[in-house]
Design a protein around this motif. Structure first.
Motif, mmCIF file in Angstrom:
data_model
loop_
_atom_site.group_PDB
_atom_site.id
_atom_site.type_symbol
_atom_site.label_atom_id
_atom_site.label_comp_id
_atom_site.label_asym_id
_atom_site.label_seq_id
_atom_site.Cartn_x
_atom_site.Cartn_y
_atom_site.Cartn_z
ATOM 1 N N ASP A 160 41.992 43.242 41.099
ATOM 2 C CA ASP A 160 41.605 43.245 39.458
ATOM 3 C C ASP A 160 40.234 43.459 39.258
ATOM 4 O O ASP A 160 39.661 43.402 38.294
ATOM 5 C CB ASP A 160 42.104 42.250 38.582
ATOM 6 N N HIS A 161 39.436 43.582 40.291
ATOM 7 C CA HIS A 161 37.847 43.644 40.201
ATOM 8 C C HIS A 161 37.481 44.933 40.176
ATOM 9 O O HIS A 161 36.421 45.430 39.946
ATOM 10 C CB HIS A 161 37.133 43.036 41.580
ATOM 11 N N GLY A 162 38.393 45.908 40.225
ATOM 12 C CA GLY A 162 38.085 47.464 39.946
ATOM 13 C C GLY A 162 38.189 48.250 40.885
ATOM 14 O O GLY A 162 37.602 49.456 40.678
ATOM 15 N N LYS A 163 38.798 48.191 42.269
ATOM 16 C CA LYS A 163 38.683 49.040 43.143
ATOM 17 C C LYS A 163 39.460 50.420 42.866
ATOM 18 O O LYS A 163 38.839 51.438 43.006
ATOM 19 C CB LYS A 163 39.751 48.408 44.300
ATOM 20 N N SER A 164 40.638 50.210 42.268
ATOM 21 C CA SER A 164 41.221 51.547 41.908
ATOM 22 C C SER A 164 40.343 52.271 40.912
ATOM 23 O O SER A 164 40.336 53.610 40.940
ATOM 24 C CB SER A 164 42.795 51.489 41.293
ATOM 25 N N THR A 165 39.738 51.708 39.866
ATOM 26 C CA THR A 165 39.251 52.530 38.934
ATOM 27 C C THR A 165 37.738 52.841 39.334
ATOM 28 O O THR A 165 37.668 54.151 39.258
ATOM 29 C CB THR A 165 38.678 51.522 37.690
ATOM 30 N N ASP A 216 46.522 54.059 43.602
ATOM 31 C CA ASP A 216 47.354 52.878 43.214
ATOM 32 C C ASP A 216 48.519 53.441 42.624
ATOM 33 O O ASP A 216 48.947 52.851 41.473
ATOM 34 C CB ASP A 216 46.585 52.291 41.925
ATOM 35 N N GLY A 241 51.514 45.077 40.487
ATOM 36 C CA GLY A 241 50.297 44.960 40.108
ATOM 37 C C GLY A 241 49.138 44.879 41.155
ATOM 38 O O GLY A 241 47.946 44.553 41.115
ATOM 39 N N THR A 261 47.651 46.676 45.079
ATOM 40 C CA THR A 261 47.651 47.882 45.950
ATOM 41 C C THR A 261 48.032 47.292 47.212
ATOM 42 O O THR A 261 47.428 46.565 48.022
ATOM 43 C CB THR A 261 45.944 48.274 45.992
ATOM 44 N N ASN A 273 30.629 45.440 39.546
ATOM 45 C CA ASN A 273 31.406 46.122 38.846
ATOM 46 C C ASN A 273 31.424 45.283 37.514
ATOM 47 O O ASN A 273 31.157 44.163 37.318
ATOM 48 C CB ASN A 273 32.690 46.407 39.380
ATOM 49 N N LYS A 274 31.838 46.139 36.487
ATOM 50 C CA LYS A 274 32.229 45.538 35.095
ATOM 51 C C LYS A 274 30.897 45.109 34.334
ATOM 52 O O LYS A 274 31.087 44.138 33.574
ATOM 53 C CB LYS A 274 33.281 44.559 35.159
ATOM 54 N N ASP A 296 29.469 46.202 32.126
ATOM 55 C CA ASP A 296 29.693 46.606 30.369
ATOM 56 C C ASP A 296 30.040 45.457 29.695
ATOM 57 O O ASP A 296 30.108 45.390 28.618
ATOM 58 C CB ASP A 296 30.736 47.820 30.225
ATOM 59 N N LEU A 297 30.954 44.442 30.642
ATOM 60 C CA LEU A 297 31.560 43.439 29.995
ATOM 61 C C LEU A 297 30.365 42.496 29.331
ATOM 62 O O LEU A 297 29.576 42.194 29.980
ATOM 63 C CB LEU A 297 32.499 42.858 30.860
ATOM 64 N N SER A 312 29.494 50.330 36.150
ATOM 65 C CA SER A 312 30.673 50.196 35.448
ATOM 66 C C SER A 312 31.737 51.258 35.704
ATOM 67 O O SER A 312 31.523 52.338 35.244
ATOM 68 C CB SER A 312 30.214 50.159 34.068
ATOM 69 N N ALA A 313 32.602 50.874 36.451
ATOM 70 C CA ALA A 313 33.535 51.964 36.910
ATOM 71 C C ALA A 313 34.178 52.630 35.766
ATOM 72 O O ALA A 313 34.536 53.637 35.839
ATOM 73 C CB ALA A 313 34.604 51.367 38.049
ATOM 74 N N LYS A 314 34.694 51.659 34.812
ATOM 75 C CA LYS A 314 35.368 52.174 33.506
ATOM 76 C C LYS A 314 34.430 53.182 32.856
ATOM 77 O O LYS A 314 35.048 54.070 32.387
ATOM 78 C CB LYS A 314 35.691 50.995 32.572
HETATM 79 N N1 LIG Z 1 35.140 46.468 31.324
HETATM 80 C C1 LIG Z 1 35.699 47.128 32.587
HETATM 81 N N2 LIG Z 1 36.695 46.855 33.032
HETATM 82 C C2 LIG Z 1 37.219 47.588 34.102
HETATM 83 C C3 LIG Z 1 36.140 47.995 34.954
HETATM 84 N N3 LIG Z 1 36.598 48.532 36.230
HETATM 85 C C4 LIG Z 1 37.873 48.198 36.078
HETATM 86 N N4 LIG Z 1 38.384 47.604 34.981
HETATM 87 C C5 LIG Z 1 39.480 47.048 34.547
HETATM 88 O O1 LIG Z 1 39.793 45.880 35.135
HETATM 89 C C6 LIG Z 1 41.399 46.026 35.561
HETATM 90 C C7 LIG Z 1 41.660 46.131 37.090
HETATM 91 O O2 LIG Z 1 41.118 47.305 37.434
HETATM 92 P P1 LIG Z 1 41.755 48.044 38.786
HETATM 93 O O3 LIG Z 1 40.836 49.150 39.050
HETATM 94 O O4 LIG Z 1 43.109 48.200 38.693
HETATM 95 O O5 LIG Z 1 41.413 46.958 39.893
HETATM 96 P P2 LIG Z 1 41.676 46.633 41.415
HETATM 97 O O6 LIG Z 1 40.961 46.153 42.071
HETATM 98 O O7 LIG Z 1 42.357 48.135 41.765
HETATM 99 O O8 LIG Z 1 43.347 45.904 41.158
HETATM 100 P P3 LIG Z 1 44.469 46.129 42.052
HETATM 101 O O9 LIG Z 1 45.025 47.476 42.037
HETATM 102 O O10 LIG Z 1 45.331 45.172 41.196
HETATM 103 O O11 LIG Z 1 44.042 45.602 43.436
HETATM 104 C C8 LIG Z 1 41.722 47.386 34.794
HETATM 105 O O12 LIG Z 1 42.403 46.871 33.551
HETATM 106 C C9 LIG Z 1 40.577 47.999 34.623
HETATM 107 O O13 LIG Z 1 40.764 48.979 33.481
HETATM 108 C C10 LIG Z 1 34.809 48.184 34.212
HETATM 109 O O14 LIG Z 1 33.894 48.629 34.906
HETATM 110 N N5 LIG Z 1 34.456 47.593 33.335
#
Ligand SMILES: Nc1nc2c(ncn2[C@@H]2O[C@H](COP(=O)(O)OP(=O)(O)OP(=O)(O)O)[C@@H](O)[C@H]2O)c(=O)[nH]1
Length: 431
Positions: free
Chosen positions: A116-121, A144, A153, A155, A232-233, A235-236, A263-265
């Motif tokens: 959930d730290h944003g790897k997939s995003t 993912d 949930g 990867t 990452n993130k 923007d929060l 901010s990957a998002k």
């Molecule tokens: N606000 C914000 N949210 C983000 C950012 N990057 C990712 N997220 C959110 O964080 C959550 C987890 O992001 P993922 O990209 O699925 O994280 P992951 O590390 O791939 O997680 P797994 O697939 O579970 O390993 C999602 O709800 C994304 O939308 C960002 O830069 N800013």
């Protein structure tokens, strides 16, 4: 075929009367024509030119297809037009991602991150910003995308993506190798890391370093990877990138003075990340002349094609039709298909040292081509396999019995099918 046509943006011209029409080579570039007729099909063949060669006409016959193309080679690079935005230019360049670049312009990297730290995003944004996948195609996260992953949930399945990125007017081939974030897969993670020269360490700027991240960072350091810290993130509202950078320096011992805030998002900092990959991660060695050694970092069972093996070529080259051998299992096969993942499978004719791709060779069971095994040529074998291969050790044991003894053969067939797809599953029978 469809992927190729789409990728090359070729114009399709149906022709009833022109047998095996071949186009005027002077006009036949990537944006050239495509001639279909009843007998043969001309289509763009992927460009695997050695650096600097221009405009070579490739031609090949295969199962009724005539393949013919002229490529622009590595010497002619796309120039950005004044009216083009970053994204439009990247999308245009991304279409050429099957073209060969010299090994000095290849970068192989993975992303290390806690769940959930944003790897997939981030991976999705990299694919998008390099034009590998168009925005309208990004319905779901590409790295993912398995049902099981969505359900759990996390990867858990490794995949890879080849991207093309222009840096200072030079094309680079960036290969992202995905790693499972879950601690249960440390052997698979270690083989993916061994296929890379660098890693992005992605840490949520509002949360900080987690134990699982640390475990994978240490694996990356053991594999001598160049690590680029990414916060990452940002923007929060609760993001504290400076504090988390200090934490990374203290806990991991990594210099974070050039850590990238992103901010990957929202797509912020992505260009900086791509530039840092080119600048900081070392290229693979140019060892294409040596006997083939390719490291398997993933494989899966396809009901129609048999096992599909994902690998990184460490030494030598692998070509479609080659007789290959898996050094640990001792099994040999003919490579029916060789290609790259970008992120979907796209066929090419040959892959060189430093490149990442897949091979399909009618392999019956995943156990014949296990993660960590080395692929070599049957007739020109490498002297030594690549280091790090481990036999799968069973961790969980259970006894299974059919309720009705008559169903024993069905149970055995089902377990054997399961074994085809899972090299870690060992089945013994008690009679
Ligand atoms: N606000 C914000 N949210 C983000 C950012 N990057 C990712 N997220 C959110 O964080 C959550 C987890 O992001 P993922 O990209 O699925 O994280 P992951 O590390 O791939 O997680 P797994 O697939 O579970 O390993 C999602 O709800 C994304 O939308 C960002 O830069 N800013």
């Amino acid at each position: 075929m469809a992927a190729t046509a789409d990728f090359c943006r070729l114009k399709l011209v149906a022709s009833e009367n022109t047998p095996n029409c071949r186009l005027n080579t002077t006009n036949f570039t990537r944006h050239g024509c495509f001639c279909l007729n009843k007998i043969g099909v001309l289509h763009n063949r992927r460009n695997y030119l050695s650096g600097g060669k221009l405009g070579v006409l490739h031609q090949k016959r295969r199962r009724g297809l005539e393949v013919c193309c002229q490529t622009t080679g590595t010497g002619v690079q796309p120039k950005r037009t004044s009216s083009e935005s970053d994204l439009e230019f990247a999308a245009r360049v991304g279409k050429d991602r099957l073209l060969k670049v010299p090994s000095s312009n290849i970068r192989n990297f993975c992303i290390i991150a806690h769940i959930d730290h944003g790897k997939s995003t981030l991976a999705d944004k990299l694919l998008q910003m390099t034009g590998t996948v168009e925005s309208r195609e990004m319905k779901e996260q590409f790295l993912d995308n398995m049902d099981l992953e969505r359900e759990r949930g996390i990867t858990i399945k490794l995949q890879a993506a080849r991207m093309r990125f222009m840096y200072k007017n030079e094309p680079y081939c960036l290969n992202l190798i995905d790693t499972p974030g879950h601690v249960d897969f440390s052997y698979e993670v270690s083989r993916s890391l061994a296929a890379c020269e660098g890693a992005l360490l992605v840490v949520d700027a509002s949360q900080g370093v987690e134990a699982q991240t640390l475990a994978n960072v240490y694996l990356a350091l053991e594999n001598d990877l160049e690590i680029i810290p990414v916060l990452n993130k940002i923007d929060l509202p609760g993001a504290e990138p400076e504090r988390v950078s200090r934490e990374i320096e203290e806990v991991v011992g990594l210099d974070c003075s050039e850590a990238i805030y992103c901010s990957a998002k929202e797509g912020r900092g992505i260009n900086e990340i791509l530039s840092a990959i080119v600048q900081k991660i070392p290229p693979p060695q140019d060892t294409a002349e040596r006997p083939l050694r390719a490291l398997i970092f993933d494989s899966y069972y396809d009901a129609y094609r048999g096992v599909i093996v994902y690998f990184r070529v460490i030494d030598g080259t692998i070509r479609k039709g080659d007789r290959i051998m898996f050094m640990a299992s001792g099994k040999d096969y003919y490579a029916d298909e060789v290609g790259v993942l970008s992120p979907n499978q796209m066929q090419v004719d040959q892959l060189y040292a430093g490149e990442v791709g897949y091979v399909s060779a009618s392999i019956r069971a995943v156990a014949d081509a296990r993660v960590g095994d080395t692929i070599t040529h049957y007739s020109r074998r490498a002297e030594e396999s690549l280091p790090g291969y481990k036999e799968a050790t069973p961790m969980v044991f259970c006894g299974l019995f059919p309720i009705d003894a008559d169903q024993f053969s069905e149970l055995r067939d089902a377990l054997e099918k399961l074994q085809l797809n899972d090299a870690a599953l060992k089945v013994g029978y008690l009679f």
